[in-house]
Design a protein around this motif. Structure first.
Motif, PDB file in Angstrom:
ATOM      1  N   LEU A 105      -8.538   3.010  -3.577  1.00 20.21           N
ATOM      2  CA  LEU A 105      -6.824   3.748  -4.262  1.00 20.21           C
ATOM      3  C   LEU A 105      -6.236   2.298  -4.139  1.00 20.21           C
ATOM      4  O   LEU A 105      -5.400   1.598  -4.648  1.00 20.21           O
ATOM      5  N   VAL A 106      -6.383   1.522  -2.344  1.00 23.29           N
ATOM      6  CA  VAL A 106      -5.494   0.714  -2.085  1.00 23.29           C
ATOM      7  C   VAL A 106      -6.088  -0.054  -2.939  1.00 23.29           C
ATOM      8  O   VAL A 106      -5.444  -1.972  -2.684  1.00 23.29           O
ATOM      9  N   ILE A 145       0.194  -6.402  -6.629  1.00 25.76           N
ATOM     10  CA  ILE A 145       0.431  -7.321  -6.164  1.00 25.76           C
ATOM     11  C   ILE A 145      -0.318  -8.809  -6.061  1.00 25.76           C
ATOM     12  O   ILE A 145       0.093  -9.220  -5.784  1.00 25.76           O
ATOM     13  N   GLY A 146      -1.536  -8.802  -7.258  1.00 26.00           N
ATOM     14  CA  GLY A 146      -1.824  -9.957  -6.389  1.00 26.00           C
ATOM     15  C   GLY A 146      -3.089 -10.117  -5.587  1.00 26.00           C
ATOM     16  O   GLY A 146      -3.570 -11.115  -5.494  1.00 26.00           O
ATOM     17  N   VAL A 147      -3.005  -8.936  -5.341  1.00 20.02           N
ATOM     18  CA  VAL A 147      -4.472  -8.952  -4.203  1.00 20.02           C
ATOM     19  C   VAL A 147      -5.619  -8.483  -4.720  1.00 20.02           C
ATOM     20  O   VAL A 147      -5.405  -7.798  -5.011  1.00 20.02           O
ATOM     21  N   ASP A 148      -6.753  -9.415  -4.071  1.00 28.31           N
ATOM     22  CA  ASP A 148      -8.021  -8.924  -4.307  1.00 28.31           C
ATOM     23  C   ASP A 148      -8.967  -8.202  -3.131  1.00 28.31           C
ATOM     24  O   ASP A 148      -8.949  -8.581  -2.699  1.00 28.31           O
ATOM     25  N   LEU A 149      -8.978  -7.237  -3.596  1.00 28.48           N
ATOM     26  CA  LEU A 149      -9.693  -5.925  -2.759  1.00 28.48           C
ATOM     27  C   LEU A 149     -11.198  -6.126  -3.104  1.00 28.48           C
ATOM     28  O   LEU A 149     -11.486  -5.106  -4.083  1.00 28.48           O
ATOM     29  N   GLN A 150     -11.988  -6.285  -2.330  1.00 30.25           N
ATOM     30  CA  GLN A 150     -13.201  -5.948  -2.380  1.00 30.25           C
ATOM     31  C   GLN A 150     -13.870  -4.381  -1.327  1.00 30.25           C
ATOM     32  O   GLN A 150     -13.861  -5.232  -0.277  1.00 30.25           O
ATOM     33  N   ILE A 162       0.849  -1.094   0.314  1.00 29.67           N
ATOM     34  CA  ILE A 162       0.385  -0.139   0.275  1.00 29.67           C
ATOM     35  C   ILE A 162       1.138   1.005   0.168  1.00 29.67           C
ATOM     36  O   ILE A 162       1.572   1.371   0.837  1.00 29.67           O
ATOM     37  N   ASN A 163       0.648   2.288  -0.668  1.00 34.79           N
ATOM     38  CA  ASN A 163       1.449   3.723  -0.966  1.00 34.79           C
ATOM     39  C   ASN A 163       0.942   4.451  -0.726  1.00 34.79           C
ATOM     40  O   ASN A 163      -0.397   4.834  -1.423  1.00 34.79           O
ATOM     41  N   ARG A 164       1.019   5.017   0.774  1.00 37.26           N
ATOM     42  CA  ARG A 164       0.059   5.806   1.335  1.00 37.26           C
ATOM     43  C   ARG A 164       0.516   7.421   0.527  1.00 37.26           C
ATOM     44  O   ARG A 164      -0.959   7.874   1.088  1.00 37.26           O
ATOM     45  N   ASP A 165       1.687   7.525  -0.134  1.00 39.56           N
ATOM     46  CA  ASP A 165       1.988   8.955  -0.750  1.00 39.56           C
ATOM     47  C   ASP A 165       0.490   9.356  -1.743  1.00 39.56           C
ATOM     48  O   ASP A 165       0.082  10.865  -1.257  1.00 39.56           O
ATOM     49  N   SER A 225     -14.376   9.568   2.203  1.00 36.49           N
ATOM     50  CA  SER A 225     -12.805  10.213   2.710  1.00 36.49           C
ATOM     51  C   SER A 225     -12.621   8.196   1.875  1.00 36.49           C
ATOM     52  O   SER A 225     -11.622   7.784   1.898  1.00 36.49           O
ATOM     53  N   SER A 226     -13.268   7.726   2.676  1.00 34.13           N
ATOM     54  CA  SER A 226     -13.505   6.342   2.639  1.00 34.13           C
ATOM     55  C   SER A 226     -13.426   5.485   1.519  1.00 34.13           C
ATOM     56  O   SER A 226     -12.461   4.686   1.631  1.00 34.13           O
ATOM     57  N   LEU A 227     -14.206   5.742   0.504  1.00 32.77           N
ATOM     58  CA  LEU A 227     -14.242   5.389  -0.473  1.00 32.77           C
ATOM     59  C   LEU A 227     -12.828   5.563  -1.454  1.00 32.77           C
ATOM     60  O   LEU A 227     -12.254   5.189  -2.528  1.00 32.77           O
TER      61      LEU A 227
END
Length: 563
Positions: free
Chosen positions: A422-423, A430-435, A332-335, A415-417
């Motif tokens: 972005l995340v 990197i191959g991670v499925d975020l739902q 996760i790139n926080r910048d 802000s949450s959405l």
């Protein structure tokens, strides 16, 4: 959507108490730039003496969630909107001034003072005028009962935190019912802010009453206001002056805590007259709109509020694996998240390097080395942990199970959405499925976060004037008792460090121990702090003794409208 880091004292809206040592003044109406910074110990509340404030009037106060429990010490009262509602009608024996120093509220406590250092003893003398709304005097027994409920010894009490109270070894009656002594063993460095809200013995002496008896309504009150109306259908709470109140008479006729479904609705309400202030925070659209309102003043403080991603380490979550959590953090790139969300308000915004201390006050140091954005390292760690990505596959899997993570956010919170999307893009690389799962904001904490119905969750941690060791209790865990640790991630090392820090009287040594706690929080992959959240509040002109209180507690009886 916000959550309090400390259930014992957490003021969620950015108009209230904070722990950071900076605050700022309001900008003039129509201003397009953030207001200038004030000095340490100052706040921005349009302060006026009571003789310059009108008698009468209404304050329309927006809340994102109706209280799920009017016992703010209960584990299911995690919403940050609960404390400001409760503190309007319940005793606040300990209050903070603009410099963040804690002292007795004279309406309830004449004095408290350290009378012995070894053993550590603090003597309280109570205001004998103070009574519960049923006519029962407020005595030492109420304090003793609250300590026993919050000590953590009786695990049947479903408490948000035992911070501070677990260090009390005895409370003994003095010369009468209004005089008592608190003994600490081990010693407690941060004792002054205990009993910041007091509940009656009739509630705290009963497990059932404590856990569930006040879910729907407070049984008795003892503040400048009392409950006038509870509208569960409309999610509104109205408080009115209590004619039995023994202190300064409230200036307002009523305060209406009114539900709003999103920041845009609150800003719309400020424009239309439905609300008297709106939290702007990091919402640039809200900032621009409220800056252009002719009858509004922007008030700003640099508070210990920050956005974060919390991981669920419970057995029912795919993220119960520490190695997986740390690998995800490195993906996760926080910048760009910080720049996208607050770059227009804070051009030099940077990701946070600490979960407990924030930049701008003593104790802060960046402990994030080793957990920064590094997608190549994240991929290697995922591979090593068995989460492989075969050629042509979009996402990783392990033992036939796809690496899918549920990100719970409150619906309608921009802000949450924005952060979640972005995340989602970054983790896909990197191959991670975020739902992304958008939950009802009015039940977000009590039905999803507190019960652990998430893998990761995005929300704001809203700071208060609680000392750092007390705030660090968010990472305490004991057996199956999560207390305020919604991520359910902790270990004995953190518990031991908390005990050491709690009894360490030397501030520098205490802060060093707290930073050791933060380093362990990073190592466990508990959560990922994103960025410090601007605190900007748009207040209707003429509103007095209210706004950004900085480090100070609110005096509800002094809020009103200028003559």
């Amino acid at each position: 959507m916000s959550r309090t880091p400390r259930a014992l004292l957490a003021i969620a809206v950015s108009v209230t108490a904070s722990a950071l040592l900076l605050s700022a003044c309001g900008g003039s109406a129509g201003s397009s730039a953030p207001p200038p910074t004030k000095k340490i110990g100052q706040n921005d509340i349009n302060a006026m003496s009571r003789d310059k404030v009108k008698d009468g009037g209404i304050l329309q106060w927006g809340i994102e969630q109706y209280p799920s429990n009017f016992n703010m010490f209960a584990i299911d009262s995690g919403s940050g909107d609960t404390p400001p509602v409760v503190e309007s009608f319940m005793p606040t024996p300990a209050i903070a001034d603009a410099s963040g120093d804690w002292g007795p509220d004279p309406d309830y406590v004449e004095s408290f003072k350290l009378v012995s250092s070894d053993p550590q003893k603090v003597e309280y003398k109570l205001n004998q005028k103070a009574k519960w709304s049923d006519g029962t005097p407020i005595t030492w027994e109420d304090y003793k009962s609250e300590w026993q409920a919050l000590s953590g010894k009786n695990t049947a009490y479903e408490i948000g935190s035992s911070a501070g109270y677990s260090s009390i070894s005895d409370i003994s009656k003095g010369s009468d019912d209004y005089d008592f002594t608190v003994t600490y063993d081990p010693k407690l460095a941060e004792w002054q802010d205990l009993f910041n809200v007091l509940y009656p013995k009739s509630m705290t002496s009963s497990v059932d009453e404590f856990n569930k008896g006040w879910k729907d309504t407070p049984k008795v009150t003892a503040g400048p206001f009392k409950v006038g109306n509870l509208d569960k259908t409309g999610n509104n709470v109205t408080v009115v002056p209590d004619d039995k109140w023994w202190g300064d008479k409230p200036k307002l006729d009523k305060i209406v805590f009114k539900y709003y479904s999103s920041a845009n609705v609150e800003v719309d309400g400020l424009a239309s007259g439905a609300f008297d202030f709106a939290s702007v925070a990091s919402n640039i659209d809200a900032f621009k709109r409220t800056s252009a309102m002719s009858n509004v003043t922007l008030r700003r403080a640099n508070l210990p509020n920050y956005r974060e991603i919390v991981f669920n380490g419970a057995g029912n979550s795919i993220l119960n694996d520490q190695k997986l959590r740390v690998a995800v953090i490195k993906g996760i790139n926080r910048d760009p998240i910080a720049k996208a969300e607050i770059g227009q308000l804070i051009p030099d915004a940077k990701p946070l390097g600490n979960h407990i201390f924030l930049p701008g006050f003593p104790g802060y140091q960046d402990n994030s080395a080793g957990y920064l954005y590094n997608p190549d390292e994240a991929r290697k760690e995922l591979d090593a942990d068995g989460w492989t990505q075969p050629a042509g596959a979009k996402f990783r899997s392990k033992n036939g199970k796809q690496l899918t993570i549920r990100d719970a956010i409150a619906g309608g919170v921009k802000s949450s959405l924005d952060e979640a999307q972005l995340v989602q893009q970054q983790l896909a690389a990197i191959g991670v499925d975020l739902q992304i799962v958008q939950d009802d904001p009015n039940t977000f904490f009590d039905q999803h976060i507190t019960p652990g119905d998430f893998d990761i969750a995005n929300f704001a941690q809203m700071g208060d004037s609680a000392p750092p060791v007390t705030n660090a209790q968010s990472w305490f865990i004991s057996g199956d008792q999560q207390q305020g640790n919604v991520g359910r991630i902790g270990d004995q090392k953190i518990n031991d460090l908390l005990k050491q820090a709690s009894s360490e009287l030397d501030q520098d040594k205490r802060y060093a121990l707290v930073n050791e706690i933060d380093k362990q929080v990073w190592a466990l992959g508990h959560s990922l702090p994103l960025y410090q959240r601007p605190s900007i509040v748009a207040c209707r002109n003429g509103l007095a003794n209210f706004g950004d209180t900085g480090l100070a507690s609110i005096r509800y009886q002094d809020i009103g409208w200028a003559k």
